[in-house]
Design a protein around this motif. Structure first.
Motif, PDB file in Angstrom:
ATOM      1  N   ILE A  16       5.156  -6.459  -1.754  1.00  0.00           N
ATOM      2  CA  ILE A  16       6.018  -6.956  -2.822  1.00  0.00           C
ATOM      3  C   ILE A  16       5.647  -8.399  -3.158  1.00  0.00           C
ATOM      4  N   LEU A  17       5.053  -9.096  -2.194  1.00  0.00           N
ATOM      5  CA  LEU A  17       4.597 -10.472  -2.412  1.00  0.00           C
ATOM      6  C   LEU A  17       3.134 -10.520  -2.851  1.00  0.00           C
ATOM      7  N   ASP A  18       2.513  -9.360  -2.989  1.00  0.00           N
ATOM      8  CA  ASP A  18       1.140  -9.275  -3.502  1.00  0.00           C
ATOM      9  C   ASP A  18       1.034  -8.065  -4.413  1.00  0.00           C
ATOM     10  N   LEU A  19       1.846  -8.064  -5.470  1.00  0.00           N
ATOM     11  CA  LEU A  19       1.830  -6.969  -6.435  1.00  0.00           C
ATOM     12  C   LEU A  19       0.564  -7.040  -7.283  1.00  0.00           C
ATOM     13  N   ALA A  20       0.639  -6.552  -8.472  1.00  0.00           N
ATOM     14  CA  ALA A  20      -0.530  -6.560  -9.348  1.00  0.00           C
ATOM     15  C   ALA A  20      -0.939  -7.988  -9.680  1.00  0.00           C
ATOM     16  N   PRO A  21      -2.224  -8.221  -9.973  1.00  0.00           N
ATOM     17  CA  PRO A  21      -2.672  -9.559 -10.371  1.00  0.00           C
ATOM     18  C   PRO A  21      -1.815 -10.114 -11.513  1.00  0.00           C
ATOM     19  N   GLY A  22      -1.439 -11.360 -11.360  1.00  0.00           N
ATOM     20  CA  GLY A  22      -0.567 -11.991 -12.341  1.00  0.00           C
ATOM     21  C   GLY A  22       0.889 -11.981 -11.944  1.00  0.00           C
ATOM     22  N   SER A  23       1.260 -11.075 -11.020  1.00  0.00           N
ATOM     23  CA  SER A  23       2.636 -11.046 -10.521  1.00  0.00           C
ATOM     24  C   SER A  23       2.663 -11.094  -8.997  1.00  0.00           C
ATOM     25  N   SER A  24       1.607 -11.653  -8.418  1.00  0.00           N
ATOM     26  CA  SER A  24       1.475 -11.738  -6.970  1.00  0.00           C
ATOM     27  C   SER A  24       1.752 -13.167  -6.507  1.00  0.00           C
ATOM     28  N   LEU A  25       2.736 -13.321  -5.637  1.00  0.00           N
ATOM     29  CA  LEU A  25       3.025 -14.639  -5.081  1.00  0.00           C
ATOM     30  C   LEU A  25       1.889 -15.103  -4.176  1.00  0.00           C
ATOM     31  N   VAL A  26       1.302 -14.184  -3.413  1.00  0.00           N
ATOM     32  CA  VAL A  26       0.168 -14.531  -2.557  1.00  0.00           C
ATOM     33  C   VAL A  26      -0.981 -15.060  -3.403  1.00  0.00           C
ATOM     34  N   GLU A  27      -1.311 -14.361  -4.464  1.00  0.00           N
ATOM     35  CA  GLU A  27      -2.386 -14.793  -5.355  1.00  0.00           C
ATOM     36  C   GLU A  27      -2.083 -16.189  -5.913  1.00  0.00           C
ATOM     37  N   TYR A  28      -0.846 -16.419  -6.319  1.00  0.00           N
ATOM     38  CA  TYR A  28      -0.455 -17.720  -6.877  1.00  0.00           C
ATOM     39  C   TYR A  28      -0.634 -18.820  -5.838  1.00  0.00           C
ATOM     40  N   LEU A  29      -0.213 -18.567  -4.608  1.00  0.00           N
ATOM     41  CA  LEU A  29      -0.322 -19.585  -3.557  1.00  0.00           C
ATOM     42  C   LEU A  29      -1.779 -19.913  -3.254  1.00  0.00           C
ATOM     43  N   VAL A  30      -2.619 -18.888  -3.175  1.00  0.00           N
ATOM     44  CA  VAL A  30      -4.037 -19.118  -2.904  1.00  0.00           C
ATOM     45  C   VAL A  30      -4.673 -19.914  -4.034  1.00  0.00           C
ATOM     46  N   GLN A  31      -4.295 -19.605  -5.261  1.00  0.00           N
ATOM     47  CA  GLN A  31      -4.834 -20.330  -6.406  1.00  0.00           C
ATOM     48  C   GLN A  31      -4.359 -21.785  -6.435  1.00  0.00           C
ATOM     49  N   GLN A  32      -3.235 -22.065  -5.783  1.00  0.00           N
ATOM     50  CA  GLN A  32      -2.735 -23.439  -5.697  1.00  0.00           C
ATOM     51  C   GLN A  32      -3.371 -24.214  -4.542  1.00  0.00           C
ATOM     52  N   GLY A  33      -4.245 -23.545  -3.784  1.00  0.00           N
ATOM     53  CA  GLY A  33      -4.952 -24.239  -2.708  1.00  0.00           C
ATOM     54  C   GLY A  33      -4.293 -24.144  -1.355  1.00  0.00           C
ATOM     55  N   HIS A  34      -3.613 -23.035  -1.086  1.00  0.00           N
ATOM     56  CA  HIS A  34      -2.989 -22.830   0.225  1.00  0.00           C
ATOM     57  C   HIS A  34      -3.756 -21.779   1.017  1.00  0.00           C
ATOM     58  N   THR A  35      -3.817 -21.982   2.320  1.00  0.00           N
ATOM     59  CA  THR A  35      -4.329 -20.963   3.223  1.00  0.00           C
ATOM     60  C   THR A  35      -3.147 -20.090   3.622  1.00  0.00           C
ATOM     61  N   VAL A  36      -3.199 -18.809   3.266  1.00  0.00           N
ATOM     62  CA  VAL A  36      -2.042 -17.934   3.385  1.00  0.00           C
ATOM     63  C   VAL A  36      -2.318 -16.814   4.375  1.00  0.00           C
ATOM     64  N   PHE A  37      -1.373 -16.621   5.282  1.00  0.00           N
ATOM     65  CA  PHE A  37      -1.363 -15.498   6.215  1.00  0.00           C
ATOM     66  C   PHE A  37      -0.089 -14.692   5.976  1.00  0.00           C
ATOM     67  N   VAL A  38      -0.198 -13.368   6.036  1.00  0.00           N
ATOM     68  CA  VAL A  38       0.957 -12.491   5.828  1.00  0.00           C
ATOM     69  C   VAL A  38       0.976 -11.413   6.911  1.00  0.00           C
ATOM     70  N   ILE A  39       2.146 -11.181   7.451  1.00  0.00           N
ATOM     71  CA  ILE A  39       2.338 -10.088   8.405  1.00  0.00           C
ATOM     72  C   ILE A  39       2.548  -8.787   7.637  1.00  0.00           C
ATOM     73  N   SER A  40       1.830  -7.744   8.039  1.00  0.00           N
ATOM     74  CA  SER A  40       2.029  -6.399   7.503  1.00  0.00           C
ATOM     75  C   SER A  40       2.556  -5.533   8.646  1.00  0.00           C
ATOM     76  N   TRP A  41       3.840  -5.119   8.539  1.00  0.00           N
ATOM     77  CA  TRP A  41       4.476  -4.390   9.630  1.00  0.00           C
ATOM     78  C   TRP A  41       4.016  -2.931   9.660  1.00  0.00           C
ATOM     79  N   LYS A  42       3.970  -2.393  10.856  1.00  0.00           N
ATOM     80  CA  LYS A  42       3.696  -0.970  11.026  1.00  0.00           C
ATOM     81  C   LYS A  42       4.896  -0.166  10.546  1.00  0.00           C
ATOM     82  N   ASN A  43       4.645   0.989   9.947  1.00  0.00           N
ATOM     83  CA  ASN A  43       5.734   1.895   9.555  1.00  0.00           C
ATOM     84  C   ASN A  43       6.080   2.731  10.789  1.00  0.00           C
ATOM     85  N   PRO A  44       7.193   2.438  11.463  1.00  0.00           N
ATOM     86  CA  PRO A  44       7.429   3.023  12.783  1.00  0.00           C
ATOM     87  C   PRO A  44       7.816   4.492  12.716  1.00  0.00           C
ATOM     88  N   GLY A  45       7.500   5.193  13.777  1.00  0.00           N
ATOM     89  CA  GLY A  45       7.901   6.578  13.956  1.00  0.00           C
ATOM     90  C   GLY A  45       8.731   6.707  15.220  1.00  0.00           C
TER      91      GLY A  45
END
Length: 574
Positions: free
Chosen positions: A241-270
């Protein structure tokens, strides 16, 4: 909740019976609303003055409706004397008699029940809210807007198309039913795919354990802020949700502003992850992710960012680190995240002992909470937006709207481990342990009052999951500097608010340490309104605290090697 290893045969029988009951009631307690109704009805029967007021209101409404019916029969101007139109009845067709009378009568019914369920002597507040909620649900089912023979928009469309709208609606209904029975995703999701047109910001998976993958995004500027960002999304949602399509991605925006970005991707538990608890999400999630970030960007503090439940988890981790003298965090940003659950909004209607016991009995058999169970609760909270209006549009008007990226993400839901979800609902929602200094991390209590690092906190105006006034309560829980932003939109659309979108605004003000507390109502009136997206304001705030510009770090490190391309494998799990 009793442990299966220590419970008696009678306790095991009760658990099995409640799990079976939950399957028949779609995981909703039947006892909780029954108790609420009894509380309300008995106290109302003992309140003659209140009953007289309600009778007078009903008489006044009946006289108004009779006058409107008379005016309609005599050919008086349509819609005369009606209040500002409800959005369900805002179309011009609703302003003509008899449809104006139907709409007005329905709104009066809603107003009467709203009045009847408040200010009754002796009624528990939770019970009164429950009666009001279920009364609204039952009324919504019979709204004239939901019925083809009382909805003038549907009648006009049917006349104009010779009933073809119903033919298209029947096809849509049959398709939706087939998808529901087979477990297929909603119509339109076929046009979206993670890694193809969703979650496409370039990056690498640099850490993986049994609970999460850590993604580091490739730099897009020659120099970056020295201090990196670690984003902790909610485990109830997939991170992109924070990296949707180009142009609506917060991650993309942050990287373009010059930030080093790390994101946790959780496992879908069973079912095999059934015993993972909140402590596991702290240690395997935030703690190990922070350790990997420190290995890739050594000797630099980290800006922690949390969204929804991920924000609550990030606040817990930050408080535990403050308690232990761990100063690796430079700041804390929270998006639509609660830390005080004393007033959680309408979501609290589904959280009491009766409801939680039923959920726990069902989760212990399956090992997790299904995604559709949470989705059903959210649908009821916003029944018009998420249920009835869509049914009218698709099945009665015959209009099948195209899905956008946010809607496709919303259909890609996740499960939650039984132990963790039980911990979360009981310790945070039901007992409010975090706000009251009883929440344990590593066997010892933490306190939000230990937080001293600067904070950027975002609430959204129409949030039904984390109401902004509840998010705002952080102001009286810790003495840190808090820059609070209230943005237009809801829990998701308010956060996914890239620059350039129209009809966006936000309020922003900073609470400095030592300054007097400002109540939410006063804050709302005093904070200046700015047009547009709040993202640039946050980027500027981060730039002030992110250190000097330096050469970008390489992707991965010896202690956190590259394991594959973003978006990784966990996000693809169904």
């Amino acid at each position: 909740m009793h442990s299966p290893e220590t419970e008696s045969p009678s306790q095991r029988l009760d658990a099995q019976f409640h799990a079976a009951l939950a399957r028949w009631t779609r995981s909703l307690s039947v006892v909780s609303p029954a108790l609420a109704l009894a509380d309300w009805a008995l106290h109302l029967s003992l309140s003659p003055g209140r009953r007289m007021e309600l009778a007078a209101l009903a008489h006044e409404q009946a006289m108004t409706l009779a006058a409107q019916a008379r005016d309609g029969l005599l050919g008086a101007r349509d819609g005369e004397g009606t209040p500002a139109p409800d959005r369900r009845f805002a179309a011009p067709e609703w302003q003509h008699w008899p449809f104006s009378a139907l709409a007005q009568g329905f709104l009066m019914q809603e107003a009467w029940w709203r009045e009847a369920t408040r200010e009754v002597w002796g009624v528990d507040r939770h019970h009164g809210d429950l009666v009001a909620f279920w009364a609204r649900q039952l009324l919504d089912m019979g709204s004239p807007a939901n019925l083809p023979w009382t909805n003038p928009e549907v009648l006009r469309r049917t006349w104009a198309e010779g009933g073809l709208n119903f033919a298209r609606g029947a096809q849509a209904w049959a398709d939706d039913l087939q998808r529901l029975l087979t477990g297929a995703p909603p119509a339109g999701t076929e046009g979206f795919a993670v890694g193809r047109n969703l979650a496409v910001t370039p990056g690498k998976v640099v850490w993986r354990n049994a609970l999460m993958e850590l993604i580091q995004y490739a730099p897009q500027t020659a120099a970056v802020q020295a201090e990196p960002l670690l984003i902790v999304p909610a485990w109830i949602m997939k991170y992109y949700i924070l990296d949707l399509a180009p142009g609506s991605s917060l991650v993309e925006y942050l990287v373009q502003q010059g930030h080093t970005v790390f994101v946790i991707s959780w496992k879908n538990p069973g079912a095999e992850q059934r015993d993972l608890g909140m402590e596991d999400y702290l240690q395997l999630g935030v703690a190990e992710a922070l350790q990997a970030v420190n290995a890739i960007v050594p000797r630099r503090k980290v800006h922690a960012v949390g969204y929804c439940l991920g924000g609550t988890l990030a606040a817990i981790a930050a408080a535990a680190m403050a308690r232990d003298g761990d100063d690796r965090l430079a700041s804390l940003t929270l998006f639509a995240a609660q830390t005080d659950f004393s007033e959680p909004g309408e979501l609290g209607l589904f959280i009491d002992e009766s409801q939680l016991s039923l959920l726990e009995a069902q989760m212990r058999q399956r090992g997790y909470l299904r995604a559709d169970q949470m989705a059903g609760a959210f649908q009821m909270l916003r029944s018009y937006d998420l249920l009835w209006s869509r049914m009218v549009q698709q099945y009665l008007l015959g209009e099948r709207p195209a899905l956008n990226a946010l809607m496709a993400w919303n259909a890609d839901a996740t499960r939650m481990p039984a132990h963790m979800h039980g911990d979360y609902l009981r310790e945070l929602f039901l007992r409010n342990d975090l706000a009251e200094g009883r929440y344990l991390v590593g066997g010892h209590a933490i306190a939000l009052s230990d937080l001293q690092l600067p904070m950027f906190v975002v609430g959204t105006e129409t949030d039904h999951v984390a109401p902004w006034r509840s998010v705002y309560k952080l102001h009286h829980l810790c003495p840190a500097e808090i820059r609070f932003v209230l943005t237009s939109g809801g829990h998701n659309a308010g956060i996914v608010s890239p620059p350039g979108q129209g009809h966006r605004h936000y309020r922003m003000a900073t609470a400095a340490p030592g300054r007097p507390y400002v109540a939410p109502k006063d804050w709302f009136e005093q904070a200046p309104v700015a047009e547009g997206s709040w993202w640039p304001a946050w980027a500027a705030w981060l730039a002030e605290r992110g250190g000097p510009r330096v050469k970008p770090p390489r992707l991965g490190a010896k202690a956190a090697p590259v394991l594959g391309d973003a978006p990784g494998t966990y996000v693809l799990e169904r």
